[in-house]
Each structure stands twice: as C-alpha cells, then as structure tokens.
Design a protein around this motif. Sequence first.
Motif, short mmCIF file in Angstrom:
data_model
loop_
_atom_site.label_atom_id
_atom_site.label_comp_id
_atom_site.label_asym_id
_atom_site.label_seq_id
_atom_site.Cartn_x
_atom_site.Cartn_y
_atom_site.Cartn_z
N ASP A 1 0.86 -1.19 0.00
CA ASP A 1 0.00 0.00 0.00
C ASP A 1 0.89 1.24 0.00
O ASP A 1 1.42 1.66 1.03
CB ASP A 1 -0.91 -0.01 1.23
N SER A 2 1.07 1.84 -1.16
CA SER A 2 1.98 2.97 -1.29
C SER A 2 1.52 4.19 -0.49
O SER A 2 2.33 5.03 -0.09
CB SER A 2 2.14 3.36 -2.77
N LEU A 3 0.21 4.30 -0.25
CA LEU A 3 -0.29 5.44 0.51
C LEU A 3 0.27 5.44 1.94
O LEU A 3 0.61 6.50 2.49
CB LEU A 3 -1.82 5.42 0.55
N THR A 4 0.38 4.24 2.53
CA THR A 4 0.91 4.17 3.91
C THR A 4 2.39 4.56 3.93
O THR A 4 2.87 5.10 4.94
CB THR A 4 0.75 2.76 4.49
N LEU A 5 3.10 4.30 2.85
CA LEU A 5 4.50 4.73 2.75
C LEU A 5 4.58 6.25 2.64
O LEU A 5 5.41 6.89 3.30
CB LEU A 5 5.16 4.06 1.55
N THR A 6 3.70 6.82 1.83
CA THR A 6 3.69 8.27 1.66
C THR A 6 3.39 8.98 2.98
O THR A 6 3.97 10.03 3.29
CB THR A 6 2.64 8.67 0.61
#
Length: 641
Positions: free
Chosen positions: A94-99
């Motif tokens: 989940d790239s959003l959690t990385l952002t």
Amino acid sequence: MAGGSVAAGRSGVRVVVVGDRGTGKSSLISAVASESFPEHVSPVLPPTRLPADFYPDRIPVTIVDTSSSVESRGKLVEELKRADAVVLTYACDDSLTLTRLNTFWLPEFRRLEVKAPVIVVGCKLDLRDERQPMSLEQVMGPIMQQYREIETCIECSAATLIQVPDVFYYAQKAILHPTAPLFDQERQRLKPRCIRALKRIFVLCDHDMDGALSDSELNEFQVKCFNAPLQPAEIVGVKRVVQERIQGGVNDLGLTLEGFLFLHALFIEKGRLETTWAVLRKFGYDDHLKLRDDILRVPTKHASDQSVELTSEAVEFLRGIFRLYDLDNDGSLRPAELDDIFVTAPESPWGEGPYAYAAETTAQGSITLNGFLSEWALMTALNPTYSLANLIYIGYGRDAASALHLTRRRSVDRKKQRTERNVFRCFVFGPKKAGKSALLNSFLGRPFSNNYSPTTAERYATNVVEELGGTQKTLILQEVPEDGVKKFLSNRESLAACNIALFIFDSSDEYSWKRSRELLLDVARHGEESGYGVPCLLIAAKDDLDPFPMALQNAARVTQQMGMDAPISISVKLRDSKSLFSKIVSTAEHPHVSIPETETGKKRKQRRDLVQSSLMFVSVGAAVAVVGLAAYRAYAARKNS
C-alpha cells in the motif's frame, strides 16, 4: 578487537509500535511473540513481553501495540512519550501508507517532541508487487536524509516470519547501542564528544605514555573490555586493517590514537555499535558519554550549611597538571593550552555559565595558577559532582573519595568561633550603580572602567587571597543583582552557603546608602528567621568622590547599632581595595563576629536568654532542694541511730 556488548544498566526496554490502520502492527507483534502467523488477531493487543533470553543482550523487551483511531489519540501520544524506541510501520502493498510516513507520522513525532529512536518497518513483504522496481534504499534514502531520528529501516513478513525477530532486535539495539551519540551520519565521522571519550580511554590504556598501544597494552585493553585476549595473529590482522586504510594509524610502537579512533569509526560503519559501546561503558560512560553517577561518589551533605572542597591531594594534582601544560613556563595557560587539558572531557567546563570570566587572567587572556585553582574551587563549591567528573576526565587516578571532602557545619563553626575551611563564599549586595561589579573586576585584577553595564544575573569572581604568614585561602565573590534580592531571599536556605556578606553603597549618593541599609536589614532579618545569620561588612564605595553629608557617620551609627564591624571606605578607581579582600577572609574565618542584629532579633534574644536564665534558676533551686533533702535524711538517720 571485538567482543560482546554491555547493556546500559537497564532492566528492560519499551518499544511502541505505531502506524496506519491495516499496516500489520498487531500481526507483527503476535508473530514475534508466538513465532507463528496468527489466523485471527485482536485490533489492538495488550502489552507483549519478550523474555530476557530472546536477544543476546539479555534485556527483556516490552512491546506496546497502538491504535491510529481518532478516539485513541490521547493514548497514542501518552505511549509515544514513554517509549524507549518507536517502530513505525507501513504496508509494502500500500503505497499510501508509505507516503504518510513523510506527510504525517514523522512530522507528527517532531511536533510531539518524541526523543526515542525510530525504526521504520515495511510489513507484508510477501504481498509486495514484485514488479516494483525501487529498492528499500531508494525508497527510504531521501526520507532518512530528512529525518535523522530514523535509526534504521527494514522490511518483514509476519505471514512467512521473514525478518520478524530482526525488527525488535534493531529496536532494542537502537536503545542499548544508539548511533546518535557516537556518529554523525551526515558527515560520516565520529562526533566530537565520542572522540573525546575515546581519547581518554586511549590515554588510560597507554601505560608507558609513548603515544601508541603496544601489543601487550592492546591485549590488556581487550581483556578489560571483553574478558578475552587477542591472539597474536588477531593483533597483526587489526594492525594490517588500520595500516591499509589510514596513514599514521600504526607506527613502530603500536596502534596510535588515530588508528584507535579509526577502528571505532569502522565498527560503527559496519553496524557493530555494541563493540564501541562495550568499551565506553567499561570505562564508566553513560548513554550521553558522561561518567555514570555511580562512579562519581561525592560526599553527601547532611546539612545545607556544609560545603564541599577539594582535598590537598586533588589540589596538588591540579598544580601538577598546570605545570605539565604550561609548555612555555610563563606561569599561565593560554586558551589553547587550557583546552588541551580538557581534551578528554566531554567539553571544556569553563566556557560558559558561572565559570566564564570568573577567574584571574593575564592581559593576553591566559589563566594564572591562582585563577586555575580558583576556578576549580568555584566549580567544586557550586557543583561538586561536575568538578569530580572533570578531575577524573583529565586524569585523576586515585580513589574518587580522596578528591573531595565535606566541611563542618557553619553553625558549628560559629559555636566554636573558628573554621577550618579553605574556601569562603561571599555574597555581594547593593543597589544599582553602587560599584558591585567594579569590586568583582578589581578582585580579578581587571582595570577600572567608567562604562556602566548592569548585572542582570548572578555573577562570580574567584581568586586566591594570601594572608599574613603566607597562608592562602580561596575567596568566591557572588554578586546578587538588586532586582533579584527578593527572589533570592524567598528561599529559606539562601544564606546557608554564605560565609560572609558585603553591602556596598555609593558614598556620594544618599539614595544608594538608604537602599543598601534596607538590603542589610532584609538580609539580617532573613538570617535571624532562618538560623543562618552571617558575618556582614558595610562598604562605602567610590571614596574618590565627594561623600554626601553624614554618609560615613550614618553608616558608622548603623553598624554600631547592629553589632557589626565599622564600615570600610574604598575606591576601586584608585585601586585601594586590595586590603579589603584580606579583611573579608579574616572576618569569614571568625564566623561569630560582625553578625548584624535587628531590633526584633535583639528582643527575641533577650527573651530567650531570660527563659534560659529562669530555667537555670529553677534547675539550681531544684538541685539545692534535692541536696537539702538528702542532707536532712542523713541527719535524721544518724539521730535515730
């Protein structure tokens, strides 16, 4: 040169796991505790404890799960404040959690002033899209550059148990063996305080003081730190590594300081911080690279009117240090020479605070022997623990208990009418522009200046005063600003540390005299009420100016009424204040004289004396009655026989 770690005296560490919902926090905790992937896991787990034998440092780890919900916000903040380390999670799928690491979590930690090291953990590694081209280093590199509080980054999978134990191993390691105190990651070099600590260790291990660690010295160091000797081949290998990487790291005599420092930088770069920390802790350092409190055994004050002084052994050691670093034998230390003395301390102790500009220096700014010893006396009086630590840093090798001693209570000195102290503290009171600062400057041999600069905080001046017969005492003058007297006297024990007080007034200014008298009455009253009455002297300053009418007569009348010594006239401008300092010390040596009494204090004393005499009369009367009764009984017994 290697070995195991030494834990930082901890009984446990607390790791708090935070991150967005669904990033795998609870699954990660459950997996490390059970060593299996949970099919069903609670949204928020209770605190989980990993036993002491789970990791090599043998320190138990308590893992605290958290919720990212708005309702749990207060609890989350509370746990972050208590954390020894923070594990910050994101989901690899989940790239959003990385952002959100960069847009929310890390900025939020800074806003909350979270001081704990951060371990960034990518969970659900097994679900990451394998077609994703960027590596962990590429993703996290820019973020770690911006947020230096991130200790390390790691990816794991609770489902496959890949690197799950490593997450909390790195978290524990960040607590027990932190990078920040030792290494500047941006500049890729040891930090100054770490270099100073390692220099001290090198000097202590260089027994023959030839500037290099021989094979035997290196082996002794290894045994002391790691309880295991180095084999000859290992010593050769260590030297070879140093020779190949740094010029001058090894010479004919052995491993040089440059080589010693390089080795520790190499350990840190390779992630073996536990090796350097083991060395530092073996030589008494804490996590802030200062000596631990248990090493600094300072005499405990049993009463606030006691003080701590350097022993004669410590003073002789300091005299030797002064001579050793006075390379040009000019009787003073240049700033560079003084800095060299403290090169093995965390920092030079006299660069700021109460010690800066508090001692005698030459016109070129070099500190004299008297100034050097006086600074140490001042530091010992104000902060004995700090003084002892710096003695040890610069090489005092005897038992710490031999460096400092506790003086007798001042109240006892007063009853015995003598003192054995070698250091006297003098509080200097007076109104603005009375000449307090000028007096302190003259005590340090500084020229008189007509420029007025108000003192807004407590200021110190310390020097050696030579008495008749050659005896030397150290006098510490402490200027108390007029605006700070009320706050100063609000503390009941504010006069406990004082041996003598001065009250200075401008003899050409009537208001200055009246204000000085008010201050004298306030201090005298405080001394009577607190039981810490102190000898006082009244100083008529600016004797070179025309005095206001009746100036000295009024001052003489007040001192006579209050039972003090006669006022002393001085002119700092005409440099006639030298004899005053001898008078101050002489008065302080007789702690029962020149103690001012207010009218209220006199009446209180009269009542006390009356009660005591009455009690004495009753005691004598009772004794006479008892003797009379005994005599009568003896007479009656003889008559009956």
